[in-house]
Scaffold this motif. Structure first.
Motif, PDB file in Angstrom:
ATOM      1  N   GLU A  50      39.404  91.007  47.774  1.00  0.00           N
ATOM      2  CA  GLU A  50      38.466  91.369  48.682  1.00  0.00           C
ATOM      3  C   GLU A  50      38.621  90.586  50.067  1.00  0.00           C
ATOM      4  O   GLU A  50      38.242  90.835  51.093  1.00  0.00           O
ATOM      5  CB  GLU A  50      37.037  90.841  48.087  1.00  0.00           C
ATOM      6  N   ARG A  69      40.908  92.215  52.513  1.00  0.00           N
ATOM      7  CA  ARG A  69      40.352  93.338  52.921  1.00  0.00           C
ATOM      8  C   ARG A  69      39.348  93.278  54.081  1.00  0.00           C
ATOM      9  O   ARG A  69      39.339  93.856  54.843  1.00  0.00           O
ATOM     10  CB  ARG A  69      39.724  94.243  51.958  1.00  0.00           C
ATOM     11  N   GLN A  70      38.619  91.944  53.777  1.00  0.00           N
ATOM     12  CA  GLN A  70      37.686  91.470  54.874  1.00  0.00           C
ATOM     13  C   GLN A  70      38.436  90.973  56.187  1.00  0.00           C
ATOM     14  O   GLN A  70      38.029  91.191  57.144  1.00  0.00           O
ATOM     15  CB  GLN A  70      36.948  90.338  54.244  1.00  0.00           C
TER      16      GLN A  70
END
Length: 258
Positions: A206, A209-210
């Motif tokens: 995550e 991806r951020q």
């Protein structure tokens, strides 16, 4: 003349609310020829009213603290207010005349020797500002020492990590089979990881991806900034003005509540 100036004391600034504007008095400090008084207007005000307020505040503050004083005015964005057509310049300076004991003001710049030497001596300044909170340079130095110490430690850690550690690993790598093996395994693992990422088979976290999303957004913004640099400069100015306006508003609200 500089030997007569205050050199060691830094007195606190004073701020007072006036409704449509607030004032900030900055006491005379190291090697200065005058104290400063800033009027910050919270909405558009005609230049003549600004100039009148400056003269009124000058008389008030120079009588309260009889040392040379320069007065300036700023708008809600933090920009210097122009008095063009109303006064010769945008700043006013003056002091208490020793012979008459009355304030004298000038809408022009004065040479250094025009300021009364008696009002710039350390003993006189200490007497005038008696009752105001102050710190000495030594106290400020000690107060900032923890921050400087943290900065030095941080720089040392960075130096060790990017210079010393790689050097130690390189030396041990030549001297130890196991260290060399670990370095090789780590390098192979990073290569495999990079290859899987390039093929799109590496499952992104995550956080990754951020980060990728943020980088894509930055590249998008950069592309349009490159295409329209003038628009980008205007946007930067608008953001800075908005930040300054918000800061001034918060300061004014705080003074109203005092």
């Amino acid at each position: 003349m500089s030997e007569n100036l205050v050199t060691n004391y830094i007195w606190e600034n004073l701020k007072e609310n006036r409704g449509k504007y607030f004032v900030e008095y900055i006491p005379l400090r190291d090697k200065s020829l005058f104290a400063s008084l800033n009027l910050v207007f919270l909405s558009h005000t005609k230049a003549r009213k600004v100039a009148n307020a400056m003269e009124r505040e000058f008389s008030n503050w120079v009588s309260r603290f009889p040392v040379p004083l320069m007065v300036s005015s700023f708008d809600e964005k933090g920009n210097l207010i122009s008095l063009n057509g109303v006064r010769p310049i945008n700043h006013m300076v003056g002091f208490i005349d020793i012979s008459t004991n009355k304030p004298v003001k000038y809408w022009r710049l004065l040479p250094d020797d025009a300021f009364p030497k008696e009002q710039l001596k350390e003993n006189y300044i200490k007497k005038i500002y008696n009752g105001l909170s102050f710190k000495t340079k030594e106290e400020l130095h000690q107060q900032n020492e923890p921050h400087r110490k943290q900065l030095r430690i941080g720089l040392f850690i960075i130096f060790v990590w990017i210079v010393i550690v790689p050097a130690i690993v390189a030396i041990l790598g030549w001297a130890s089979f196991w260290v060399s093996s670990l370095v090789l395994i780590y390098s192979l693992w990073k290569a495999i990881e990079k290859g899987l990422k390039l093929k799109g088979k590496w499952k992104k976290s995550e956080k990754e991806r951020q980060k990728e999303k943020e980088e894509l957004k930055m590249r998008y913004y950069y592309y349009h900034c490159e295409r329209n640099p003038e628009g980008f400069r205007k946007l930067v100015v608008e953001n800075l003005e908005r930040d300054e306006r918000d800061r001034i508003r918060k300061e004014a609200d705080f003074l109203r509540k005092k």
